[in-house]
Motif scaffolding. Structure first.
Motif, PDB file in Angstrom:
ATOM      1  N   GLY A 103      43.825 -63.703 -37.557  1.00  0.00           N
ATOM      2  CA  GLY A 103      45.056 -63.052 -37.120  1.00  0.00           C
ATOM      3  C   GLY A 103      45.552 -63.593 -35.793  1.00  0.00           C
ATOM      4  O   GLY A 103      46.738 -63.906 -35.641  1.00  0.00           O
ATOM      5  N   PHE A 104      44.657 -63.705 -34.830  1.00  0.00           N
ATOM      6  CA  PHE A 104      45.026 -64.302 -33.544  1.00  0.00           C
ATOM      7  C   PHE A 104      45.548 -65.724 -33.744  1.00  0.00           C
ATOM      8  O   PHE A 104      46.533 -66.133 -33.119  1.00  0.00           O
ATOM      9  CB  PHE A 104      43.812 -64.338 -32.608  1.00  0.00           C
ATOM     10  CG  PHE A 104      43.612 -63.103 -31.791  1.00  0.00           C
ATOM     11  CD1 PHE A 104      44.624 -62.595 -30.995  1.00  0.00           C
ATOM     12  CD2 PHE A 104      42.382 -62.460 -31.779  1.00  0.00           C
ATOM     13  CE1 PHE A 104      44.430 -61.462 -30.211  1.00  0.00           C
ATOM     14  CE2 PHE A 104      42.173 -61.324 -30.996  1.00  0.00           C
ATOM     15  CZ  PHE A 104      43.203 -60.826 -30.215  1.00  0.00           C
ATOM     16  N   THR A 105      44.866 -66.489 -34.594  1.00  0.00           N
ATOM     17  CA  THR A 105      45.223 -67.886 -34.830  1.00  0.00           C
ATOM     18  C   THR A 105      46.620 -68.012 -35.423  1.00  0.00           C
ATOM     19  O   THR A 105      47.435 -68.823 -34.967  1.00  0.00           O
ATOM     20  CB  THR A 105      44.190 -68.527 -35.786  1.00  0.00           C
ATOM     21  OG1 THR A 105      42.900 -68.478 -35.172  1.00  0.00           O
ATOM     22  CG2 THR A 105      44.551 -69.970 -36.087  1.00  0.00           C
ATOM     23  N   LEU A 113      42.360 -74.894 -33.385  1.00  0.00           N
ATOM     24  CA  LEU A 113      41.584 -74.135 -32.404  1.00  0.00           C
ATOM     25  C   LEU A 113      40.951 -72.907 -33.058  1.00  0.00           C
ATOM     26  O   LEU A 113      39.790 -72.570 -32.789  1.00  0.00           O
ATOM     27  CB  LEU A 113      42.484 -73.721 -31.247  1.00  0.00           C
ATOM     28  CG  LEU A 113      41.810 -73.075 -30.026  1.00  0.00           C
ATOM     29  CD1 LEU A 113      40.721 -73.966 -29.463  1.00  0.00           C
ATOM     30  CD2 LEU A 113      42.858 -72.770 -28.966  1.00  0.00           C
ATOM     31  N   GLY A 114      41.691 -72.270 -33.935  1.00  0.00           N
ATOM     32  CA  GLY A 114      41.154 -71.120 -34.648  1.00  0.00           C
ATOM     33  C   GLY A 114      39.975 -71.495 -35.528  1.00  0.00           C
ATOM     34  O   GLY A 114      38.999 -70.745 -35.626  1.00  0.00           O
ATOM     35  N   PHE A 115      40.059 -72.675 -36.152  1.00  0.00           N
ATOM     36  CA  PHE A 115      38.949 -73.160 -36.975  1.00  0.00           C
ATOM     37  C   PHE A 115      37.697 -73.345 -36.123  1.00  0.00           C
ATOM     38  O   PHE A 115      36.601 -72.927 -36.508  1.00  0.00           O
ATOM     39  CB  PHE A 115      39.332 -74.483 -37.636  1.00  0.00           C
ATOM     40  CG  PHE A 115      38.198 -75.159 -38.349  1.00  0.00           C
ATOM     41  CD1 PHE A 115      37.787 -74.728 -39.599  1.00  0.00           C
ATOM     42  CD2 PHE A 115      37.527 -76.224 -37.760  1.00  0.00           C
ATOM     43  CE1 PHE A 115      36.722 -75.341 -40.254  1.00  0.00           C
ATOM     44  CE2 PHE A 115      36.469 -76.847 -38.404  1.00  0.00           C
ATOM     45  CZ  PHE A 115      36.062 -76.399 -39.652  1.00  0.00           C
ATOM     46  N   LEU A 116      37.851 -73.946 -34.957  1.00  0.00           N
ATOM     47  CA  LEU A 116      36.706 -74.138 -34.070  1.00  0.00           C
ATOM     48  C   LEU A 116      36.144 -72.799 -33.587  1.00  0.00           C
ATOM     49  O   LEU A 116      34.928 -72.627 -33.468  1.00  0.00           O
ATOM     50  CB  LEU A 116      37.112 -74.998 -32.871  1.00  0.00           C
ATOM     51  CG  LEU A 116      37.431 -76.462 -33.171  1.00  0.00           C
ATOM     52  CD1 LEU A 116      37.981 -77.149 -31.933  1.00  0.00           C
ATOM     53  CD2 LEU A 116      36.201 -77.191 -33.695  1.00  0.00           C
ATOM     54  N   ALA A 117      37.037 -71.844 -33.333  1.00  0.00           N
ATOM     55  CA  ALA A 117      36.587 -70.529 -32.866  1.00  0.00           C
ATOM     56  C   ALA A 117      35.799 -69.800 -33.941  1.00  0.00           C
ATOM     57  O   ALA A 117      34.710 -69.273 -33.683  1.00  0.00           O
ATOM     58  CB  ALA A 117      37.790 -69.694 -32.429  1.00  0.00           C
ATOM     59  N   VAL A 118      36.336 -69.771 -35.156  1.00  0.00           N
ATOM     60  CA  VAL A 118      35.664 -69.003 -36.204  1.00  0.00           C
ATOM     61  C   VAL A 118      34.357 -69.666 -36.630  1.00  0.00           C
ATOM     62  O   VAL A 118      33.368 -68.977 -36.904  1.00  0.00           O
ATOM     63  CB  VAL A 118      36.606 -68.762 -37.406  1.00  0.00           C
ATOM     64  CG1 VAL A 118      36.727 -69.988 -38.296  1.00  0.00           C
ATOM     65  CG2 VAL A 118      36.148 -67.557 -38.214  1.00  0.00           C
ATOM     66  N   THR A 119      34.320 -70.992 -36.643  1.00  0.00           N
ATOM     67  CA  THR A 119      33.055 -71.647 -36.988  1.00  0.00           C
ATOM     68  C   THR A 119      32.020 -71.441 -35.890  1.00  0.00           C
ATOM     69  O   THR A 119      30.827 -71.301 -36.171  1.00  0.00           O
ATOM     70  CB  THR A 119      33.241 -73.148 -37.258  1.00  0.00           C
ATOM     71  OG1 THR A 119      33.926 -73.764 -36.153  1.00  0.00           O
ATOM     72  CG2 THR A 119      34.046 -73.389 -38.531  1.00  0.00           C
ATOM     73  N   GLY A 120      32.449 -71.399 -34.638  1.00  0.00           N
ATOM     74  CA  GLY A 120      31.521 -71.123 -33.547  1.00  0.00           C
ATOM     75  C   GLY A 120      30.907 -69.737 -33.665  1.00  0.00           C
ATOM     76  O   GLY A 120      29.689 -69.557 -33.518  1.00  0.00           O
ATOM     77  N   VAL A 121      31.742 -68.748 -33.969  1.00  0.00           N
ATOM     78  CA  VAL A 121      31.256 -67.381 -34.129  1.00  0.00           C
ATOM     79  C   VAL A 121      30.312 -67.279 -35.323  1.00  0.00           C
ATOM     80  O   VAL A 121      29.237 -66.658 -35.246  1.00  0.00           O
ATOM     81  CB  VAL A 121      32.444 -66.404 -34.279  1.00  0.00           C
ATOM     82  CG1 VAL A 121      31.971 -65.031 -34.749  1.00  0.00           C
ATOM     83  CG2 VAL A 121      33.190 -66.281 -32.959  1.00  0.00           C
ATOM     84  N   LEU A 122      30.691 -67.895 -36.436  1.00  0.00           N
ATOM     85  CA  LEU A 122      29.858 -67.814 -37.643  1.00  0.00           C
ATOM     86  C   LEU A 122      28.538 -68.566 -37.467  1.00  0.00           C
ATOM     87  O   LEU A 122      27.492 -68.101 -37.942  1.00  0.00           O
ATOM     88  CB  LEU A 122      30.624 -68.352 -38.853  1.00  0.00           C
ATOM     89  CG  LEU A 122      31.809 -67.503 -39.312  1.00  0.00           C
ATOM     90  CD1 LEU A 122      32.502 -68.155 -40.499  1.00  0.00           C
ATOM     91  CD2 LEU A 122      31.371 -66.088 -39.670  1.00  0.00           C
ATOM     92  N   MET A 123      28.573 -69.720 -36.803  1.00  0.00           N
ATOM     93  CA  MET A 123      27.335 -70.468 -36.604  1.00  0.00           C
ATOM     94  C   MET A 123      26.378 -69.728 -35.674  1.00  0.00           C
ATOM     95  O   MET A 123      25.158 -69.791 -35.854  1.00  0.00           O
ATOM     96  CB  MET A 123      27.625 -71.863 -36.062  1.00  0.00           C
ATOM     97  CG  MET A 123      28.134 -72.843 -37.107  1.00  0.00           C
ATOM     98  SD  MET A 123      26.999 -73.023 -38.513  1.00  0.00           S
ATOM     99  CE  MET A 123      25.542 -73.691 -37.707  1.00  0.00           C
ATOM    100  N   THR A 124      26.916 -69.017 -34.699  1.00  0.00           N
ATOM    101  CA  THR A 124      26.067 -68.208 -33.830  1.00  0.00           C
ATOM    102  C   THR A 124      25.306 -67.177 -34.660  1.00  0.00           C
ATOM    103  O   THR A 124      24.087 -67.014 -34.533  1.00  0.00           O
ATOM    104  CB  THR A 124      26.914 -67.492 -32.762  1.00  0.00           C
ATOM    105  OG1 THR A 124      27.494 -68.462 -31.899  1.00  0.00           O
ATOM    106  CG2 THR A 124      26.065 -66.532 -31.939  1.00  0.00           C
ATOM    107  N   SER A 125      26.035 -66.467 -35.523  1.00  0.00           N
ATOM    108  CA  SER A 125      25.402 -65.462 -36.373  1.00  0.00           C
ATOM    109  C   SER A 125      24.437 -66.105 -37.363  1.00  0.00           C
ATOM    110  O   SER A 125      23.329 -65.611 -37.578  1.00  0.00           O
ATOM    111  CB  SER A 125      26.482 -64.680 -37.128  1.00  0.00           C
ATOM    112  OG  SER A 125      25.896 -63.767 -38.021  1.00  0.00           O
ATOM    113  N   TYR A 126      24.865 -67.216 -37.962  1.00  0.00           N
ATOM    114  CA  TYR A 126      24.024 -67.896 -38.953  1.00  0.00           C
ATOM    115  C   TYR A 126      22.702 -68.332 -38.356  1.00  0.00           C
ATOM    116  O   TYR A 126      21.641 -68.160 -38.960  1.00  0.00           O
ATOM    117  CB  TYR A 126      24.759 -69.100 -39.526  1.00  0.00           C
ATOM    118  CG  TYR A 126      23.889 -69.968 -40.408  1.00  0.00           C
ATOM    119  CD1 TYR A 126      23.582 -69.570 -41.701  1.00  0.00           C
ATOM    120  CD2 TYR A 126      23.348 -71.161 -39.926  1.00  0.00           C
ATOM    121  CE1 TYR A 126      22.764 -70.351 -42.509  1.00  0.00           C
ATOM    122  CE2 TYR A 126      22.534 -71.946 -40.731  1.00  0.00           C
ATOM    123  CZ  TYR A 126      22.239 -71.539 -42.013  1.00  0.00           C
ATOM    124  OH  TYR A 126      21.428 -72.305 -42.794  1.00  0.00           O
TER     125      TYR A 126
END
Length: 200
Positions: A103-105, A113-126
């Motif tokens: 939504g922000f993206t 930039l949104g792609f990099l943000a969401v993959t960063g968040v998901l990889m942290t959790s993963y």
């Protein structure tokens, strides 16, 4: 993780919410689904990128975070905590993260930039769950936990409602938030990987 240290304080404030959920006959899983619904609505509000909708999105994303605490407290209160409920909660949390960042993206049209943000968040959790899967134990280390991210999203939504002009490198406050999530998320994932690798 900064705000996660205050979880015990939040737990003491959950009583009225847990009691209200119980009076309404809600199960912990239903509260988790309602929390996810709030995240979806927040995502839609942020995508509009209008001052009033930014404020609405902030309130909804904070509601998502609070209800994410309520479902666990309700499960403990009713003595119905289960692996299935934990799985549902974690899956919906990840989808909520994706939705709100999307939504922000969309609101600022910054998809790379949104792609990099969401993959960063998901990889942290993963990395946290993958480390647990190889028998080391759940890893929660890192600079920004989910509570921190939700708080920042709420704050940024309010700030964006008042001021949405570019601040640094052509990015406004929403763009800077996405850049922060991208950088910190991937760095945290790498930190967790290296820490776990050293423990193997």
């Amino acid at each position: 993780m900064t705000l996660d240290r205050f979880r015990s304080v939040a737990d003491r404030l959950l009583g009225p919410w847990v009691a209200a959920a119980a009076r309404l006959g809600l199960s912990p899983d239903q509260v988790s689904v309602i929390a996810f619904g709030a995240a979806l609505l927040a995502a839609g509000a942020f995508a509009v990128a209008d001052p009033a909708f930014y404020v609405l999105g902030s309130l909804l994303v904070l509601l998502n975070g609070w209800l994410d605490l309520v479902d666990g407290a309700l499960a403990r209160e009713q003595a119905v905590a289960s692996d299935g409920g934990d799985l549902l909660d974690h899956v919906l949390d990840r989808y909520a993260d994706i939705a709100v960042i999307a939504g922000f993206t969309a609101g600022i049209d910054a998809y790379a930039l949104g792609f990099l943000a969401v993959t960063g968040v998901l990889m942290t959790s993963y990395m946290g769950t993958q480390i647990q899967a190889v028998g080391i134990g759940r890893e929660y280390g890192g600079l920004l936990g989910r509570a921190d991210r939700l708080a920042l999203m709420g704050i940024v939504g309010v700030v964006a409602a008042a001021y949405s002009d570019p601040i640094v490198a052509g990015l406004n406050v929403v763009g800077l938030l996405l850049a922060l999530f991208a950088a910190v998320g991937h760095l945290t994932a790498l930190q967790r990987f290296l820490g776990a690798w050293g423990d193997l």
